[in-house]
Each structure stands twice: as C-alpha cells, then as structure tokens.
Enzyme design. Structure first.
Site, mmCIF file in Angstrom:
data_model
loop_
_atom_site.group_PDB
_atom_site.id
_atom_site.type_symbol
_atom_site.label_atom_id
_atom_site.label_comp_id
_atom_site.label_asym_id
_atom_site.label_seq_id
_atom_site.Cartn_x
_atom_site.Cartn_y
_atom_site.Cartn_z
ATOM 1 N N PHE A 24 0.855 -1.208 0.106
ATOM 2 C CA PHE A 24 -0.002 -0.025 0.003
ATOM 3 C C PHE A 24 0.784 1.254 0.031
ATOM 4 O O PHE A 24 0.431 2.404 0.568
ATOM 5 C CB PHE A 24 -1.194 -0.025 1.112
ATOM 6 C CG PHE A 24 -1.580 -1.375 1.295
ATOM 7 C CD1 PHE A 24 -2.707 -1.550 0.424
ATOM 8 C CD2 PHE A 24 -1.496 -2.178 2.273
ATOM 9 C CE1 PHE A 24 -3.454 -2.826 0.631
ATOM 10 C CE2 PHE A 24 -2.211 -3.355 2.644
ATOM 11 C CZ PHE A 24 -3.227 -3.738 1.570
ATOM 12 N N GLU A 94 7.023 -6.761 -8.558
ATOM 13 C CA GLU A 94 6.973 -7.804 -7.468
ATOM 14 C C GLU A 94 8.320 -8.621 -7.486
ATOM 15 O O GLU A 94 8.295 -9.777 -7.373
ATOM 16 C CB GLU A 94 5.928 -8.598 -7.911
ATOM 17 C CG GLU A 94 4.526 -8.054 -7.751
ATOM 18 C CD GLU A 94 3.849 -7.533 -6.662
ATOM 19 O OE1 GLU A 94 4.498 -7.912 -5.488
ATOM 20 O OE2 GLU A 94 2.939 -7.027 -6.300
#
Ligand SMILES: [Zn+2]
Length: 203
Positions: A24, A94
């Site tokens: 986030f 990622e």
C-alpha cells in the site's frame, strides 16, 4: 566472469532503479508513472513479473487502482535477458519473488545500456529483508523508498503486518490479509500476536 567486462563495448549508459517499500505504498503506481514517461519519449518498454503473482491477470501488471500494462509472467528470472534484448527499458514488478540471480541479470542489463526499473517489497511480514531486493538495493544506481500510512496512528508506515497467524512467507492478498504499520505499531502488533500464540498454545 566479471559482470562489467562487456560494459566497455557498449556506448549507451544503463542504470538500475529500485522502487521499494511496504504494501500500500504505491510502488506499482510509481513504476507505471515511469513507464508512461518512457513511452512518451518513444522508448520501448517491457515488463516482467513472477508468475507466482496471479492475483488479477496473467498478462498485465495491475496496480491497486486497476490501471493495467501488458507484461510477461515468468517463473524464473533467467529468461529476462533473452526476452529484453531489443528494448530500452526493462521493468520488473513484485521482484521480491525472484531469487538472487535477478541481481546479476539486472547488472548485466544495465551494463548493456538498458534502463532497469525494479519494484518490490523490501521486507516480508516479519520485517525481514525480502528475496532479491536487499541485494538489488546495494547495486542500484537510484533507490526510491516509498511509505504507506500506518492504519493505527497515521505515521509513515514501512512494515506490512499480516493479519493472520500463518507463517508461510508468500501469501498473496490485499486488504483482508495485510495492513501497513509504522515501526512503533508494528513492534506492538508483533508482541501482541506472540502473546496470543502462547495463549493458544497453553490452552
Ligand atoms: Zn503507527
């Protein structure tokens, strides 16, 4: 073999940029922003992500606000070199899920004159350095550490606290599984879950 031996024959200067931070914190959005700017400059861009991440799509990098960019899903980082031979900008999202061979691959790409942009979690749910990211931070030309906002106190958050007691390192999920916490609140949450665990154990 010396990673830099082929660097001299390449006239273009490449570099490695790492965008890291907690969940986030907007890492994928920052990656998208850099990709868009490169595309405006008519540079060719390719995006890779580990195929362990199948949250929304096999062929897109999807950010939390659901903007999507086409990309290639890979199980192993070794294919990145051959797949990106013809492009200017190589992006890896990622990246914490790729193992440490990614570090050499990024160095080789940069030495061949590519701009390499890597985004990933710098710490796992226990607050420990995650996968290839710590090594990439060491060799990077530029590092951007992003923060989320602590859900408990509103301070800047750099930890991704897992809301379940599972010890599995890779658990994909969003709001229902993790919350961003600051150092103080993360420490408190870890302590609380330790005492909760020993309670369950003693019962
Ligand atoms: Zn806090």
């Amino acid at each position: 073999m010396n990673l830099f031996s082929e660097a001299e024959i390449n006239e273009k200067t490449g570099n490695i940029e790492v965008i890291c931070g907690s969940m986030f914190s907007g890492k994928t959005e920052e990656l998208m922003r850099r990709i868009k700017r490169a595309e405006f400059a008519r540079q060719s861009v390719i995006i890779f992500k580990p195929s362990v991440d199948k949250r929304y799509s096999e062929t897109k990098v999807v950010s939390h606000d659901m903007k999507a960019v086409p990309c290639i899903s890979l199980t192993k980082a070794e294919h990145i070199l051959e797949e990106s031979a013809a492009v200017d900008v190589v992006c890896i999202d990622e990246a914490q899920f790729f193992d440490s061979e990614l570090i050499d691959i990024c160095q080789k790409l940069a030495n061949r004159g590519k701009r390499v942009i890597v985004a990933g979690l710098d710490m796992d749910f226990k607050g420990e350095p995650f996968g290839s990211i710590p090594g990439l931070l060491a060799v990077a030309d530029h590092v951007t550490k992003l923060h989320a906002i602590c859900v408990k106190c509103g301070a800047l958050a750099q930890f991704s606290h897992r809301l379940t007691l599972s010890k599995q390192r890779i658990m994909l999920g969003e709001k229902e599984l993790y919350e961003p916490l600051c150092r103080k609140c993360f420490g408190k949450a870890l302590k609380d879950s330790e005492s909760q665990k020993s309670l369950t154990f003693n019962e």
